[in-house]
Design a protein around this motif. Structure first.
Motif, PDB file in Angstrom:
ATOM      1  N   LEU A  99       0.823  -1.204   0.000  1.00 50.78           N
ATOM      2  CA  LEU A  99       0.000   0.000   0.000  1.00 50.78           C
ATOM      3  C   LEU A  99       0.862   1.261   0.000  1.00 50.78           C
ATOM      4  O   LEU A  99       0.561   2.233  -0.698  1.00 50.78           O
ATOM      5  N   GLU A 102       2.271   1.843  -3.456  1.00 54.27           N
ATOM      6  CA  GLU A 102       1.262   2.222  -4.443  1.00 54.27           C
ATOM      7  C   GLU A 102       0.800   3.661  -4.276  1.00 54.27           C
ATOM      8  O   GLU A 102       0.476   4.346  -5.247  1.00 54.27           O
ATOM      9  N   ASP A 103       0.734   4.126  -3.021  1.00 50.87           N
ATOM     10  CA  ASP A 103       0.176   5.440  -2.718  1.00 50.87           C
ATOM     11  C   ASP A 103       1.239   6.274  -2.002  1.00 50.87           C
ATOM     12  O   ASP A 103       1.519   6.059  -0.822  1.00 50.87           O
ATOM     13  N   VAL A 104       1.836   7.228  -2.708  1.00 51.42           N
ATOM     14  CA  VAL A 104       2.947   7.998  -2.149  1.00 51.42           C
ATOM     15  C   VAL A 104       2.503   8.881  -0.979  1.00 51.42           C
ATOM     16  O   VAL A 104       3.325   9.294  -0.154  1.00 51.42           O
ATOM     17  N   THR A 105       1.197   9.188  -0.877  1.00 47.56           N
ATOM     18  CA  THR A 105       0.734   9.985   0.260  1.00 47.56           C
ATOM     19  C   THR A 105       0.782   9.186   1.555  1.00 47.56           C
ATOM     20  O   THR A 105       0.873   9.761   2.645  1.00 47.56           O
ATOM     21  N   HIS A 107      -1.622   7.623   2.868  1.00 46.26           N
ATOM     22  CA  HIS A 107      -2.881   7.679   3.602  1.00 46.26           C
ATOM     23  C   HIS A 107      -3.562   6.316   3.668  1.00 46.26           C
ATOM     24  O   HIS A 107      -4.096   5.929   4.719  1.00 46.26           O
ATOM     25  N   ARG A 108      -3.557   5.591   2.559  1.00 46.99           N
ATOM     26  CA  ARG A 108      -4.197   4.265   2.560  1.00 46.99           C
ATOM     27  C   ARG A 108      -3.468   3.317   3.485  1.00 46.99           C
ATOM     28  O   ARG A 108      -4.094   2.515   4.199  1.00 46.99           O
ATOM     29  N   HIS A 321       3.499   9.007   8.745  1.00 45.37           N
ATOM     30  CA  HIS A 321       3.149   8.298   7.518  1.00 45.37           C
ATOM     31  C   HIS A 321       3.662   6.860   7.570  1.00 45.37           C
ATOM     32  O   HIS A 321       4.489   6.506   8.404  1.00 45.37           O
TER      33      HIS A 321
END
Length: 379
Positions: A99, A102-105, A107-108, A321
């Motif tokens: 995860l 896949e998602d640089v933020t 958040h997921r 994060h």
């Protein structure tokens, strides 16, 4: 004299310094780095390296804890983490890695980490993880939060821990909650047969209060790495580690005088990105450092380059994060990260080699002596 500036009419702020704002000044004879010792002892436990791990599942599993202990450091298992909640924590971590990539933020991944932490703590799973470390000959240290210290500690002591780490973002001598009985650390520590390391703190007064509880060590700061931990954004708090370490070292000195000789160790947790920062932390007064992100680049780390702090899983206010900080293809054995040899020249490998050379360049042979080295402040 404290360096205080006026930030507005009737409002003052103290000028404080981060580790990146101070430098070590060689002022004595040099010596060979082979004649330098980084040995560190807390209570009855002797270690070759003045390094403790941040208690995150991204870095510490029972297996990596054993290897870290074999290499001479102190690994801290998160007593409220995935190894205490899930039968297959490796699968959960693999999912978090996927995860995060896949998602640089991130958040997921944070949302999934929070979901994984909603599973109740299984005391049998936690005890089994402790026994795995102990049976393989590792020094067993486990972190609990102030909120759960009273509840989890009896089982941990029965399972055979060597040291207990009571750690929160910010900790005090008495944790007050409207939902639970207040945790008085002095009474709590007095009743235990194992030494306690407590933190984090950021100032002289709180460090001194924690020392008076009977803690064997006090953690200064609360971890994190630039771009990963968001405590400053969420809570408006940043730790200027050079000043915070020096303040805690002053509390250690005063407590030593107050008690007629009881020495409490100061552990620096945060603002450490290279071996040079480790040297600066010791020069400011730390007895040891707490490492998280720097260890995420090891092959033995469960997160394999993906890192999160223990507070990233907070159910309501996550303060970090879940993010990739090291490319998996560039991971190195833990032995290389800590002791080398290495071909990486940026100070993120052979961390102890960098510390030893800094000590040797200044003529000191041990960590205690190096705490007296001269420092300069960058303009």
């Amino acid at each position: 004299m404290r360096n205080v500036v006026e930030i507005g009419m009737g409002r003052e702020a103290r000028r404080m310094y981060g580790l990146g704002e101070v430098d070590i000044v060689p002022s004595r004879r040099t010596r060979s780095s082979k004649e330098v010792s980084t040995a560190w002892q807390i209570d009855a436990y002797q270690m070759d390296l003045p390094v403790m791990t941040h208690p995150t599942d991204a870095v510490v599993s029972p297996e990596s804890a054993v290897e870290f202990s074999r290499l001479g450091g102190l690994a801290v298992l998160n007593g409220e983490g995935l190894w205490a909640r899930h039968q297959d924590p490796e699968a959960a971590i693999a999912e978090l890695r996927e995860l995060a990539l896949e998602d640089v933020t991130g958040h997921r991944a944070v949302a999934r980490l929070q979901e994984l932490h909603r599973a109740p703590i299984d005391r049998e799973l936690l005890a089994a993880a402790v026994r795995r470390i102990r049976d393989e000959g590792g020094t067993v240290a486990v972190r609990v939060s102030p909120q759960h210290a009273r509840d989890l500690t009896p089982g941990l002591v029965a399972a055979g821990i060597d040291l207990l780490v009571v750690q929160g973002t910010i900790i005090s001598a008495e944790h007050v909650s409207g939902e639970d009985e207040p945790l008085n650390l002095k009474d709590f520590i007095h009743e235990l047969d194992v030494p306690v390391i407590a933190g984090g703190v950021v100032d002289y007064k709180t460090a001194l209060h924690l020392m008076r509880t009977g803690a064997a060590g006090v953690i200064v700061g609360y971890g994190g790495v630039e771009g990963v931990t968001t405590t400053g954004s969420v809570l408006g708090m940043e730790v200027h580690m050079a000043t915070a370490i020096a303040d805690a070292a002053a509390a250690r000195r005063d407590y030593l005088d107050e008690t007629g000789g009881r020495y409490v160790h100061v552990l620096a947790d945060g603002d450490i990105y290279t071996s040079g920062d480790i040297a600066r932390a010791v020069a400011c007064g730390a007895d040891a450092v707490v490492l998280g992100p720097l260890l995420a680049g090891s092959l033995e780390s469960p997160g394999r380059g993906v890192y999160w702090d223990a507070v990233s899983a907070h159910p309501k206010v996550p303060r970090g994060h879940v993010a990739e900080i090291d490319d998996e293809t560039a991971l190195a054995p833990l032995a290389e990260v800590l002791e080398g040899p290495t071909s990486v020249p940026d100070g993120t490998r052979n961390l102890m080699g960098g510390l030893r050379r800094a000590m040797a360049k200044c003529g000191y042979s041990d960590v205690k002596g190096f705490q007296k080295v001269d420092l300069s402040v960058r303009p």
